[in-house]
Design an enzyme around this catalytic site. Sequence first.
Site, PDB file in Angstrom:
ATOM      1  N   CYS A 226      13.155  -3.470  -8.282  1.00  0.00           N
ATOM      2  CA  CYS A 226      11.693  -3.471  -8.187  1.00  0.00           C
ATOM      3  C   CYS A 226      11.129  -3.666  -9.586  1.00  0.00           C
ATOM      4  O   CYS A 226      11.866  -4.056 -10.503  1.00  0.00           O
ATOM      5  CB  CYS A 226      11.172  -2.197  -7.509  1.00  0.00           C
ATOM      6  SG  CYS A 226      11.469  -0.677  -8.428  1.00  0.00           S
TER       7      CYS A 226
ATOM      8  N   ASN B  56      11.644   0.263 -11.569  1.00  0.00           N
ATOM      9  CA  ASN B  56      12.914   0.963 -11.314  1.00  0.00           C
ATOM     10  C   ASN B  56      12.751   2.489 -11.384  1.00  0.00           C
ATOM     11  O   ASN B  56      13.661   3.209 -11.808  1.00  0.00           O
ATOM     12  CB  ASN B  56      14.025   0.486 -12.257  1.00  0.00           C
ATOM     13  CG  ASN B  56      15.431   0.988 -11.884  1.00  0.00           C
ATOM     14  OD1 ASN B  56      16.266   1.178 -12.749  1.00  0.00           O
ATOM     15  ND2 ASN B  56      15.685   1.215 -10.621  1.00  0.00           N
TER      16      ASN B  56
ATOM     17  N   ASP C 240       4.102  -1.364  -3.711  1.00  0.00           N
ATOM     18  CA  ASP C 240       4.296  -0.448  -4.834  1.00  0.00           C
ATOM     19  C   ASP C 240       3.495   0.839  -4.599  1.00  0.00           C
ATOM     20  O   ASP C 240       2.265   0.791  -4.492  1.00  0.00           O
ATOM     21  CB  ASP C 240       3.804  -1.154  -6.099  1.00  0.00           C
ATOM     22  CG  ASP C 240       4.148  -0.375  -7.352  1.00  0.00           C
ATOM     23  OD1 ASP C 240       4.557   0.795  -7.233  1.00  0.00           O
ATOM     24  OD2 ASP C 240       4.005  -0.946  -8.439  1.00  0.00           O
TER      25      ASP C 240
ATOM     26  N   CYS D  51      10.287   3.983  -8.729  1.00  0.00           N
ATOM     27  CA  CYS D  51       9.767   4.397  -7.415  1.00  0.00           C
ATOM     28  C   CYS D  51      10.563   3.805  -6.244  1.00  0.00           C
ATOM     29  O   CYS D  51      11.268   4.524  -5.540  1.00  0.00           O
ATOM     30  CB  CYS D  51       8.297   4.013  -7.269  1.00  0.00           C
ATOM     31  SG  CYS D  51       7.201   4.823  -8.450  1.00  0.00           S
ATOM     32  N   ARG D  52      10.463   2.493  -6.038  1.00  0.00           N
ATOM     33  CA  ARG D  52      11.035   1.887  -4.836  1.00  0.00           C
ATOM     34  C   ARG D  52      12.541   1.649  -4.927  1.00  0.00           C
ATOM     35  O   ARG D  52      13.286   2.033  -4.014  1.00  0.00           O
ATOM     36  CB  ARG D  52      10.330   0.555  -4.517  1.00  0.00           C
ATOM     37  CG  ARG D  52       8.884   0.730  -4.106  1.00  0.00           C
ATOM     38  CD  ARG D  52       8.140  -0.594  -4.139  1.00  0.00           C
ATOM     39  NE  ARG D  52       7.965  -1.084  -5.502  1.00  0.00           N
ATOM     40  CZ  ARG D  52       7.419  -2.238  -5.831  1.00  0.00           C
ATOM     41  NH1 ARG D  52       7.006  -3.056  -4.872  1.00  0.00           N
ATOM     42  NH2 ARG D  52       7.282  -2.582  -7.096  1.00  0.00           N
ATOM     43  N   SER D  53      13.006   0.985  -5.987  1.00  0.00           N
ATOM     44  CA  SER D  53      14.445   0.644  -6.011  1.00  0.00           C
ATOM     45  C   SER D  53      15.350   1.874  -6.136  1.00  0.00           C
ATOM     46  O   SER D  53      16.454   1.866  -5.568  1.00  0.00           O
ATOM     47  CB  SER D  53      14.764  -0.418  -7.068  1.00  0.00           C
ATOM     48  OG  SER D  53      14.372  -0.021  -8.353  1.00  0.00           O
TER      49      SER D  53
HETATM   50  P1  4NP Z   1       8.299   0.624  -8.865  1.00  0.00           P
HETATM   51  O1  4NP Z   1       6.845   1.184  -9.205  1.00  0.00           O
HETATM   52  O2  4NP Z   1       8.289  -0.842  -9.229  1.00  0.00           O
HETATM   53  O3  4NP Z   1       8.421   0.845  -7.397  1.00  0.00           O
HETATM   54  O4  4NP Z   1       9.270   1.438  -9.691  1.00  0.00           O
HETATM   55  C1  4NP Z   1       6.295   1.084 -10.487  1.00  0.00           C
HETATM   56  C2  4NP Z   1       6.504   2.092 -11.404  1.00  0.00           C
HETATM   57  C3  4NP Z   1       5.948   2.013 -12.665  1.00  0.00           C
HETATM   58  C4  4NP Z   1       5.189   0.928 -13.006  1.00  0.00           C
HETATM   59  C5  4NP Z   1       4.982  -0.086 -12.096  1.00  0.00           C
HETATM   60  C6  4NP Z   1       5.539  -0.011 -10.843  1.00  0.00           C
HETATM   61  N1  4NP Z   1       4.600   0.861 -14.291  1.00  0.00           N
HETATM   62  O5  4NP Z   1       3.819  -0.082 -14.518  1.00  0.00           O
HETATM   63  O6  4NP Z   1       4.882   1.700 -15.140  1.00  0.00           O
END
Ligand code: 4NP
Length: 144
Positions: A7, A10, A117, A12-14
């Site tokens: 994702c 790295n 997200d 939240c989702r992955s």
């Molecule tokens: P993820 O979510 O892609 O599911 O891990 C996010 C976590 C942090 C950020 C963006 C998306 N960020 O911009 O810090």
Amino acid sequence: MKLLMVCLGNICRSPLAHGIMEHLANEQGLDWEIESAGTGDWHVGEGPDRRSTRTAREHGIDISKQVCRLFRISDFDTYDHIFVMDKSNLSDILSMARNDEDRKKVRLLLGDKIVPDPYYDDTQFEPVFQMIEKGCKEIIKQLT
Ligand code: 4NP
């Protein structure tokens, strides 16, 4: 079989996809290696977002020991399949592919839908968990 979940952050989702797929594969006695990575470097070296860790724990899955890392080109060589959460992950990863063999390994975890997200919405972690779990079960069916 080696699978990589990808994702943006790295955190939240992955990490959820990593933990859920590992859990399901273990349950089914599959000797699969699962990892995860992000396309953005803001959280490298950190553990998963607490909201993901809590949601996974509520389902009996411990993702607390995972460590955030960046996607790297050599991941195309290491993994048999690379699953991404949304269209921007897809284009980011495809833009790093060196050839058709690399490109063929990459697809959306949910096939034709995206995993949104949840970073800016606390209420979305449980629905995202459910979506990812459903996607992982479908992938296990396809690959076994
Ligand atoms: P993820 O979510 O892609 O599911 O891990 C996010 C976590 C942090 C950020 C963006 C998306 N960020 O911009 O810090």
